[in-house]
Write a protein that holds these residues in place. Structure first.
Motif, PDB file in Angstrom:
ATOM      1  N   GLN A 192      45.317  24.786  11.488  1.00 54.83           N
ATOM      2  CA  GLN A 192      46.594  25.368  11.052  1.00 54.83           C
ATOM      3  C   GLN A 192      47.055  24.668   9.770  1.00 54.83           C
ATOM      4  O   GLN A 192      47.488  23.667   9.709  1.00 54.83           O
ATOM      5  CB  GLN A 192      47.730  25.611  12.244  1.00 54.83           C
ATOM      6  N   THR A 193      47.094  25.540   8.515  1.00 55.43           N
ATOM      7  CA  THR A 193      47.192  24.920   7.127  1.00 55.43           C
ATOM      8  C   THR A 193      48.759  25.119   6.875  1.00 55.43           C
ATOM      9  O   THR A 193      49.031  24.568   5.695  1.00 55.43           O
ATOM     10  CB  THR A 193      46.368  25.160   6.131  1.00 55.43           C
ATOM     11  N   SER A 194      49.313  26.161   7.545  1.00 55.32           N
ATOM     12  CA  SER A 194      50.757  26.188   7.272  1.00 55.32           C
ATOM     13  C   SER A 194      50.871  26.893   5.779  1.00 55.32           C
ATOM     14  O   SER A 194      52.130  26.885   5.284  1.00 55.32           O
ATOM     15  CB  SER A 194      51.657  25.185   7.233  1.00 55.32           C
TER      16      SER A 194
ATOM     17  N   THR B 232      44.186  25.686  -0.100  1.00 56.73           N
ATOM     18  CA  THR B 232      45.350  25.539   0.791  1.00 56.73           C
ATOM     19  C   THR B 232      46.148  24.209   0.528  1.00 56.73           C
ATOM     20  O   THR B 232      45.600  23.433  -0.468  1.00 56.73           O
ATOM     21  CB  THR B 232      44.707  25.353   2.212  1.00 56.73           C
ATOM     22  N   LYS B 233      46.895  23.769   1.468  1.00 59.60           N
ATOM     23  CA  LYS B 233      47.535  22.589   1.384  1.00 59.60           C
ATOM     24  C   LYS B 233      46.690  21.444   2.004  1.00 59.60           C
ATOM     25  O   LYS B 233      47.171  20.190   1.815  1.00 59.60           O
ATOM     26  CB  LYS B 233      48.782  22.789   2.177  1.00 59.60           C
ATOM     27  N   ALA B 234      45.802  21.837   2.547  1.00 55.45           N
ATOM     28  CA  ALA B 234      44.877  20.766   3.532  1.00 55.45           C
ATOM     29  C   ALA B 234      43.840  20.097   2.692  1.00 55.45           C
ATOM     30  O   ALA B 234      43.162  19.324   3.392  1.00 55.45           O
ATOM     31  CB  ALA B 234      44.616  21.489   4.929  1.00 55.45           C
TER      32      ALA B 234
ATOM     33  N   GLU C  55      54.102  18.561   3.293  1.00 57.22           N
ATOM     34  CA  GLU C  55      53.176  19.730   4.061  1.00 57.22           C
ATOM     35  C   GLU C  55      51.809  19.410   3.650  1.00 57.22           C
ATOM     36  O   GLU C  55      50.861  19.195   4.319  1.00 57.22           O
ATOM     37  CB  GLU C  55      53.667  21.048   3.624  1.00 57.22           C
TER      38      GLU C  55
ATOM     39  N   LYS D  81      49.026  18.106   6.268  1.00 58.17           N
ATOM     40  CA  LYS D  81      47.891  19.078   6.452  1.00 58.17           C
ATOM     41  C   LYS D  81      46.713  18.300   5.785  1.00 58.17           C
ATOM     42  O   LYS D  81      45.572  18.520   6.786  1.00 58.17           O
ATOM     43  CB  LYS D  81      48.013  20.383   5.952  1.00 58.17           C
ATOM     44  N   SER D  82      46.742  17.484   4.850  1.00 55.23           N
ATOM     45  CA  SER D  82      45.577  16.974   4.436  1.00 55.23           C
ATOM     46  C   SER D  82      44.994  15.475   4.886  1.00 55.23           C
ATOM     47  O   SER D  82      44.345  14.692   4.642  1.00 55.23           O
ATOM     48  CB  SER D  82      45.570  16.629   3.046  1.00 55.23           C
TER      49      SER D  82
END
Length: 304
Positions: free
Chosen positions: A2-4, A118-120, A193, A197-198
């Motif tokens: 889940q990367t929000s 994404t944020k990840a 975030e 996430k990363s």
């Protein structure tokens, strides 16, 4: 994982997915048309932040019984014109009765499922860039308090009205590892975030952060929105990350970095090898971009 991220993605085929988001909020400026356009730009931003292109939108609005519908029509007109600027139409929507006006869009777009941002995706060694100046939350608070100069208000409104469409396309042209837009959680909230996430640590230079005109004065006058303290209470001591300020980072700067933004710019994480190319394409397009920090191994945020 889940990367929000703020938009949902639904894969339709090997090379096609739908991306959809919704966002709305109460007025941030007095002029109904401008408020509608700002809210539409903010709603569209989530599509651009993930590397997608919008297809169409729907209005979502709440409206008090005691306000003229002509004002609502102006809000819708502002939203429709901003959607047209993005190359799409608003195909309908829904309005409910509420004590406080609210407006935004449901936006549906298309995206390559193999090229989603994404944020990840941030990696150690990446450079971090932002594509708009900061301080809209502070200035809109000053506007509500009748304390903002017209020049400062105009600069903030111009920033909020700017679509992230061009910035997203330029970033995709070069290739970036991670992307998100800076909105209600403020710069440090959204950086957190990305870091969590990363699975990385982030260092930023507070002197490199670009601010809108008047922000320092309004900060000194204490014109922070309530969301700034809520963001700080949540993100500063988050177990998965946390924020550390080096000696010499002034108290007002610390608060400003948690300040909520409305229709903020993109935060881009790009390899150091591609950072120069990113700067070049933004310069060729005469689009603002600022280098603010570095991605490291580890966890947490350090502001130097």
């Amino acid at each position: 994982m889940q990367t929000s991220d703020d938009a949902a993605v639904y894969r339709m085929a090997d090379d096609l997915a739908l991306v959809q988001t919704v966002d709305f909020f109460p007025p941030v400026v007095d002029d109904p048309y401008t408020y509608g356009a700002i809210s539409a730009a903010n709603s569209l931003s989530d599509i651009f932040a993930m590397g997608g292109e919008p297809l169409f939108a729907l209005n979502i609005a709440a409206w008090p019984d005691d306000l003229p519908l002509e004002i609502l029509s102006e809000i819708f007109r502002g939203g429709a014109d901003k959607a047209q600027e993005a190359g799409i139409v608003i195909a309908g929507g829904h309005t409910v009765t509420d004590a406080e006006p609210k407006y935004g869009l449901v936006v549906t777009g298309r995206i390559d499922p193999l090229a989603i941002l994404t944020k990840a995706g941030a990696e150690p060694g990446d450079r971090l860039f932002v594509t708009k100046r900061f301080g809209t939350g502070l200035i809109t608070t000053a506007i509500k308090q009748a304390a903002a100069t017209q020049k400062d208000a105009d600069a903030a409104i111009e920033s909020m009205l700017q679509l992230n469409m061009a910035a997203s396309r330029l970033a995709r042209e070069v290739g970036v590892h991670a992307c998100t837009d800076i909105t209600g959680f403020g710069l440090l909230g959204h950086l957190t975030e990305v870091a969590v996430k990363s699975g990385v640590a982030i260092e930023i230079e507070h002197a490199a952060i670009p601010w809108l005109p008047g922000v320092a004065r309004y900060a000194a006058e204490g014109r922070f929105p309530g969301g700034a303290e809520r963001n700080r209470d949540y993100y500063e001591c988050l177990p998965e990350a946390g924020v550390t300020f080096a000696d010499g980072v002034a108290a007002d700067i610390q608060r400003l970095l948690f300040n909520p933004e409305t229709s903020g710019g993109l935060l881009l994480s790009v390899s150091s090898e591609r950072a120069g190319a990113l700067l070049d394409v933004f310069a060729a397009a005469d689009h603002g971009i600022w280098d603010i920090g570095t991605v490291r191994e580890g966890r947490g945020i350090v502001v130097r």
